[in-house]
Write a protein that holds these residues in place. Sequence first.
Motif, PDB file in Angstrom:
ATOM      1  N   PHE A  79      24.487  13.154  32.593  1.00 35.65           N
ATOM      2  CA  PHE A  79      24.456  13.889  31.326  1.00 35.65           C
ATOM      3  C   PHE A  79      25.602  14.891  31.244  1.00 35.65           C
ATOM      4  O   PHE A  79      26.260  15.016  30.201  1.00 35.65           O
ATOM      5  CB  PHE A  79      23.109  14.591  31.184  1.00 35.65           C
ATOM      6  N   ARG A 146      17.806  12.358  30.047  1.00 37.07           N
ATOM      7  CA  ARG A 146      19.168  12.791  30.385  1.00 37.07           C
ATOM      8  C   ARG A 146      19.990  11.627  30.921  1.00 37.07           C
ATOM      9  O   ARG A 146      21.168  11.497  30.612  1.00 37.07           O
ATOM     10  CB  ARG A 146      19.118  13.934  31.395  1.00 37.07           C
ATOM     11  N   GLY A 150      23.371  10.240  29.195  1.00 40.58           N
ATOM     12  CA  GLY A 150      24.621  10.085  29.943  1.00 40.58           C
ATOM     13  C   GLY A 150      25.136   8.663  29.890  1.00 40.58           C
ATOM     14  O   GLY A 150      26.338   8.431  29.726  1.00 40.58           O
TER      15      GLY A 150
END
Length: 174
Positions: A79, A146, A150
């Motif tokens: 992330f 997250r 990412g």
Amino acid sequence: MSDPYGQPQPVQPQPVLPQPVQPQPVPPQPGSAPAYAPQPGYVPASGYAPQPERWSSTAAAPAPAGSGGGSPVLANVSFVIGLVLVLLGAIFMLLFPLYYRLDDPYTAIDIAQFVNGGLTAVLGLAAAVTGAIALVRGGRGRGRARASAGLVLGASSLVTLLVSLLQGIMFQFL
């Protein structure tokens, strides 16, 4: 032959055969499956086929939220790399008008685009790979959002880089 004097004859020992062991019925435990199982093809008198159990006390319970096998570290790394990619693109775009104030703006723009493209390729690949690894290892644990963010940021930057390279190739030939 019998003995004329009434003497008893010795009894020949009979071989003892093992008796089959009869299983003792086990009382059912609360919440367990029934001790009987219908035979295949059995249809009760009601006409409805028996339904399989939807819940069993022996079935594995789903893991509670936050107990995934993986650590959220890779998800956080993915992330953060994705955020750095976004900030890098924003800074490059904000500095773009300043290049025209230089003596040779096109050389400066070419150098800046080369540096931006290289950093985008390396960081985008790192974000996509770490996000994918975090999703595969993490299961249903923490950091899934997250890691997904990412992965998406890294993959979208790589797609953008490829499209811009194709655009440059098209400008060379058109």
